[in-house]
Motif scaffolding. Structure first.
Motif, PDB file in Angstrom:
ATOM      1  N   VAL A 203      42.179  10.621  67.953  1.00  0.00           N
ATOM      2  CA  VAL A 203      41.506  11.257  67.096  1.00  0.00           C
ATOM      3  C   VAL A 203      40.139  10.750  66.616  1.00  0.00           C
ATOM      4  O   VAL A 203      38.877  11.288  66.614  1.00  0.00           O
ATOM      5  N   THR A 204      40.103   9.522  66.177  1.00  0.00           N
ATOM      6  CA  THR A 204      38.843   8.809  65.873  1.00  0.00           C
ATOM      7  C   THR A 204      37.955   8.377  67.006  1.00  0.00           C
ATOM      8  O   THR A 204      36.762   8.772  66.864  1.00  0.00           O
ATOM      9  N   LYS A 205      38.494   8.186  67.938  1.00  0.00           N
ATOM     10  CA  LYS A 205      37.732   7.896  69.389  1.00  0.00           C
ATOM     11  C   LYS A 205      36.844   9.059  69.897  1.00  0.00           C
ATOM     12  O   LYS A 205      35.775   9.295  70.222  1.00  0.00           O
ATOM     13  N   LEU A 206      37.747  10.209  69.471  1.00  0.00           N
ATOM     14  CA  LEU A 206      36.949  11.637  70.026  1.00  0.00           C
ATOM     15  C   LEU A 206      36.082  11.873  69.400  1.00  0.00           C
ATOM     16  O   LEU A 206      34.985  12.448  69.960  1.00  0.00           O
ATOM     17  N   GLN A 207      35.886  11.720  67.914  1.00  0.00           N
ATOM     18  CA  GLN A 207      34.681  11.806  67.189  1.00  0.00           C
ATOM     19  C   GLN A 207      33.204  11.093  67.667  1.00  0.00           C
ATOM     20  O   GLN A 207      32.407  11.690  67.693  1.00  0.00           O
ATOM     21  N   LYS A 208      33.539   9.915  68.179  1.00  0.00           N
ATOM     22  CA  LYS A 208      32.559   9.243  68.744  1.00  0.00           C
ATOM     23  C   LYS A 208      32.007   9.784  70.036  1.00  0.00           C
ATOM     24  O   LYS A 208      31.160   9.596  70.739  1.00  0.00           O
ATOM     25  N   ASN A 230      48.655  15.183  66.294  1.00  0.00           N
ATOM     26  CA  ASN A 230      47.362  14.436  66.659  1.00  0.00           C
ATOM     27  C   ASN A 230      46.685  15.480  67.852  1.00  0.00           C
ATOM     28  O   ASN A 230      45.508  15.522  68.104  1.00  0.00           O
ATOM     29  N   LEU A 231      47.511  15.947  68.668  1.00  0.00           N
ATOM     30  CA  LEU A 231      47.017  16.847  69.833  1.00  0.00           C
ATOM     31  C   LEU A 231      46.277  18.106  69.291  1.00  0.00           C
ATOM     32  O   LEU A 231      45.159  18.296  69.840  1.00  0.00           O
ATOM     33  N   PHE A 232      46.871  18.696  68.233  1.00  0.00           N
ATOM     34  CA  PHE A 232      46.184  19.853  67.773  1.00  0.00           C
ATOM     35  C   PHE A 232      45.039  19.443  67.103  1.00  0.00           C
ATOM     36  O   PHE A 232      43.869  20.114  67.229  1.00  0.00           O
ATOM     37  N   LYS A 233      44.791  18.190  66.556  1.00  0.00           N
ATOM     38  CA  LYS A 233      43.629  17.718  65.858  1.00  0.00           C
ATOM     39  C   LYS A 233      42.517  17.560  66.987  1.00  0.00           C
ATOM     40  O   LYS A 233      41.411  17.821  66.862  1.00  0.00           O
ATOM     41  N   ILE A 234      42.952  16.989  68.074  1.00  0.00           N
ATOM     42  CA  ILE A 234      42.117  16.824  69.343  1.00  0.00           C
ATOM     43  C   ILE A 234      41.394  18.270  69.747  1.00  0.00           C
ATOM     44  O   ILE A 234      40.244  18.122  69.868  1.00  0.00           O
ATOM     45  N   CYS A 238      37.496  19.667  69.211  1.00  0.00           N
ATOM     46  CA  CYS A 238      36.707  20.123  70.574  1.00  0.00           C
ATOM     47  C   CYS A 238      36.170  21.662  70.114  1.00  0.00           C
ATOM     48  O   CYS A 238      35.121  21.988  70.670  1.00  0.00           O
ATOM     49  N   ASP A 239      37.018  22.347  69.803  1.00  0.00           N
ATOM     50  CA  ASP A 239      36.846  23.658  69.173  1.00  0.00           C
ATOM     51  C   ASP A 239      35.576  23.854  68.315  1.00  0.00           C
ATOM     52  O   ASP A 239      34.702  24.726  68.347  1.00  0.00           O
ATOM     53  N   THR A 240      35.830  23.138  67.305  1.00  0.00           N
ATOM     54  CA  THR A 240      34.916  23.173  66.077  1.00  0.00           C
ATOM     55  C   THR A 240      33.281  22.863  66.933  1.00  0.00           C
ATOM     56  O   THR A 240      32.456  23.397  66.430  1.00  0.00           O
ATOM     57  N   LYS A 241      33.408  21.996  67.834  1.00  0.00           N
ATOM     58  CA  LYS A 241      31.931  21.387  68.531  1.00  0.00           C
ATOM     59  C   LYS A 241      31.609  22.420  69.536  1.00  0.00           C
ATOM     60  O   LYS A 241      30.676  21.937  70.119  1.00  0.00           O
ATOM     61  N   LYS A 242      32.586  23.398  69.705  1.00  0.00           N
ATOM     62  CA  LYS A 242      32.298  24.139  71.134  1.00  0.00           C
ATOM     63  C   LYS A 242      32.143  23.081  72.306  1.00  0.00           C
ATOM     64  O   LYS A 242      31.610  23.652  73.290  1.00  0.00           O
ATOM     65  N   THR A 243      33.044  22.441  72.539  1.00  0.00           N
ATOM     66  CA  THR A 243      33.169  21.550  73.449  1.00  0.00           C
ATOM     67  C   THR A 243      34.516  22.208  74.415  1.00  0.00           C
ATOM     68  O   THR A 243      35.231  21.959  73.992  1.00  0.00           O
ATOM     69  N   PRO A 244      34.029  22.440  75.727  1.00  0.00           N
ATOM     70  CA  PRO A 244      35.113  22.951  76.539  1.00  0.00           C
ATOM     71  C   PRO A 244      36.110  21.909  77.142  1.00  0.00           C
ATOM     72  O   PRO A 244      35.839  20.690  76.994  1.00  0.00           O
ATOM     73  N   VAL A 245      37.439  22.231  77.090  1.00  0.00           N
ATOM     74  CA  VAL A 245      38.402  21.388  77.490  1.00  0.00           C
ATOM     75  C   VAL A 245      39.082  21.672  78.738  1.00  0.00           C
ATOM     76  O   VAL A 245      39.538  22.734  78.861  1.00  0.00           O
ATOM     77  N   PHE A 246      39.258  20.711  79.532  1.00  0.00           N
ATOM     78  CA  PHE A 246      39.891  20.718  80.863  1.00  0.00           C
ATOM     79  C   PHE A 246      41.207  20.276  80.701  1.00  0.00           C
ATOM     80  O   PHE A 246      41.232  19.135  80.218  1.00  0.00           O
ATOM     81  N   SER A 247      42.238  20.844  81.369  1.00  0.00           N
ATOM     82  CA  SER A 247      43.451  20.251  81.137  1.00  0.00           C
ATOM     83  C   SER A 247      44.394  20.364  82.371  1.00  0.00           C
ATOM     84  O   SER A 247      43.872  21.079  83.383  1.00  0.00           O
ATOM     85  N   TYR A 248      45.777  19.885  82.176  1.00  0.00           N
ATOM     86  CA  TYR A 248      46.406  20.022  83.340  1.00  0.00           C
ATOM     87  C   TYR A 248      47.765  20.992  83.100  1.00  0.00           C
ATOM     88  O   TYR A 248      48.699  20.903  83.908  1.00  0.00           O
ATOM     89  N   HIS A 249      47.986  21.639  82.014  1.00  0.00           N
ATOM     90  CA  HIS A 249      49.108  22.375  81.645  1.00  0.00           C
ATOM     91  C   HIS A 249      48.920  23.623  80.958  1.00  0.00           C
ATOM     92  O   HIS A 249      47.860  23.722  80.296  1.00  0.00           O
ATOM     93  N   GLY A 250      49.528  24.817  81.698  1.00  0.00           N
ATOM     94  CA  GLY A 250      49.114  26.104  81.104  1.00  0.00           C
ATOM     95  C   GLY A 250      49.233  26.256  79.676  1.00  0.00           C
ATOM     96  O   GLY A 250      48.524  27.277  79.140  1.00  0.00           O
ATOM     97  N   VAL A 251      50.092  25.409  78.907  1.00  0.00           N
ATOM     98  CA  VAL A 251      50.295  25.724  77.505  1.00  0.00           C
ATOM     99  C   VAL A 251      48.925  25.555  76.761  1.00  0.00           C
ATOM    100  O   VAL A 251      48.712  26.320  75.621  1.00  0.00           O
ATOM    101  N   PHE A 252      48.210  24.819  77.312  1.00  0.00           N
ATOM    102  CA  PHE A 252      46.729  24.272  76.781  1.00  0.00           C
ATOM    103  C   PHE A 252      46.027  25.568  76.533  1.00  0.00           C
ATOM    104  O   PHE A 252      45.113  25.526  75.777  1.00  0.00           O
ATOM    105  N   ALA A 253      46.091  26.436  77.568  1.00  0.00           N
ATOM    106  CA  ALA A 253      45.238  27.302  77.594  1.00  0.00           C
ATOM    107  C   ALA A 253      45.560  28.292  76.316  1.00  0.00           C
ATOM    108  O   ALA A 253      44.524  29.056  75.881  1.00  0.00           O
TER     109      ALA A 253
END
Length: 324
Positions: A203-208, A230-234, A238-253
């Motif tokens: 979570v900390t490293k993502l902010q940087k 922590n996953l939901f925090k990540i 990303c959503d707050t900064k409007k940074t798109p997320v690419f991932s590997y599992h349908g649940v994340f959509a």
């Protein structure tokens, strides 16, 4: 004229003899085949499913059964059935007639790896298989798709995105990260990553990381996704900064990821069956662990429009599911 007729008759007789010999050979094989099959009657396959009530595990197992062409008995063990104790499974695995063990999910693999002795063990449906204890008798189908293929899809659908952020751990995905950085260069994509030690560190490293990237690639690393909190925090960052997320599992959509490229479960089952048949025939597969041969692509178009992202409309034909 007579010589012509004689020659024709001779040719006809030779053809009849050749056809007769072939028919006799076929008849011989037909009579012999049951005996040949009976010699292999004792051979069996064991399938251990971590939880057959889980749809993705059930799909893989069903396709495995359909794809096995050998006339060979298959014994199923479902670990959600509490009537099966470890000692009973151990006793079954001691049976020398079981010549291949197919494991679906991590729990199933860990049991087989411990008790299957020298039998070949095939795994599938395991997130981040590199963390598993593997041996010379281990074979499998990775749950993660080929990195190059995923990068090509990212670029095809979002050609303007050239800086991808990744959080990874040196223990589990350090080597994967190095190879991915090199593969991305060939596609004119820059991978910017930070190594993490646990979920809080992620979570900390993502902010940087967020100010320097155009999209975040959420990979299957147990250090990055140590727990749901922590996953939901990540995902929230990303959503707050409007940074798109690419991932590997349908649940994340469902939680805001704009692009999900996941392995196709039925294809995984068929690949596992292919590995089993090679082992049954006495051959060793060229690749001990294969990448999935099929994929399922989900595009969250609703989120894409919300973020104001440019995407290739031509690429929509390659998408399996669009969320609007």
């Amino acid at each position: 004229m007579n010589s012509y007729n004689n020659e024709t008759m001779n040719i006809t007789e030779r053809m009849i003899k050749i056809i007769s010999k072939k028919l006799l050979c076929l008849l011989f094989l037909f009579l012999l085949l049951p005996g040949l099959l009976s010699a292999d009657d004792k051979r069996k396959i064991m399938v251990i499913n971590s939880d057959a009530s889980v749809e993705k595990y059930r799909e893989v197992q069903e396709e495995f059964h359909k794809a096995i062409s050998y006339p060979i008995p298959v014994t199923e063990i479902r670990l959600e059935d509490r009537r099966r104790t470890i000692s009973e499974i151990d006793a079954l695995l001691d049976d020398k007639d079981y010549c291949v063990v197919y494991c679906i999910g991590t729990k199933a693999y860990l049991i087989a790896n411990k008790y299957a002795d020298e039998k070949p063990v095939i795994f599938s449906s395991v997130i981040n298989w590199l963390r598993l204890p593997v041996t010379e008798r281990t074979y499998g189908v990775s749950n993660e798709l080929h990195t190059g293929m995923q990068l090509m899809l990212f670029r095809y659908i979002f050609p303007k995105i050239q800086k991808l952020g990744v959080l990874y751990s040196r223990q589990y995905t350090g080597e994967w990260f190095k190879k991915t950085v090199e593969a991305a260069k060939e596609m004119n994509v820059e991978i910017i990553g930070h190594a993490v030690s646990d979920g809080n560190d992620a979570v900390t490293k993502l902010q940087k990381l967020l100010p320097d990237i155009q999209a975040f690639w959420l990979i299957s690393d147990p250090m990055v996704m140590s727990d749901k909190k922590n996953l939901f925090k990540i995902l929230k960052q990303c959503d707050t900064k409007k940074t798109p997320v690419f991932s590997y599992h349908g649940v994340f959509a469902k939680y805001g990821a704009i692009l999900v490229v996941s392995a196709d479960n039925p294809t995984i089952g068929r690949q596992a069956a292919g590995i089993a048949e090679e082992l049954l025939s006495g051959r060793k597969p060229a690749e001990k662990v294969q990448f999935p041969a099929g994929s399922h692509i989900i595009l969250n178009l609703k989120k894409v429009k919300e973020y104001g992202l440019q995407y290739s409309e031509d690429a929509l034909g390659s998408v399996n599911q669009v969320i609007e």
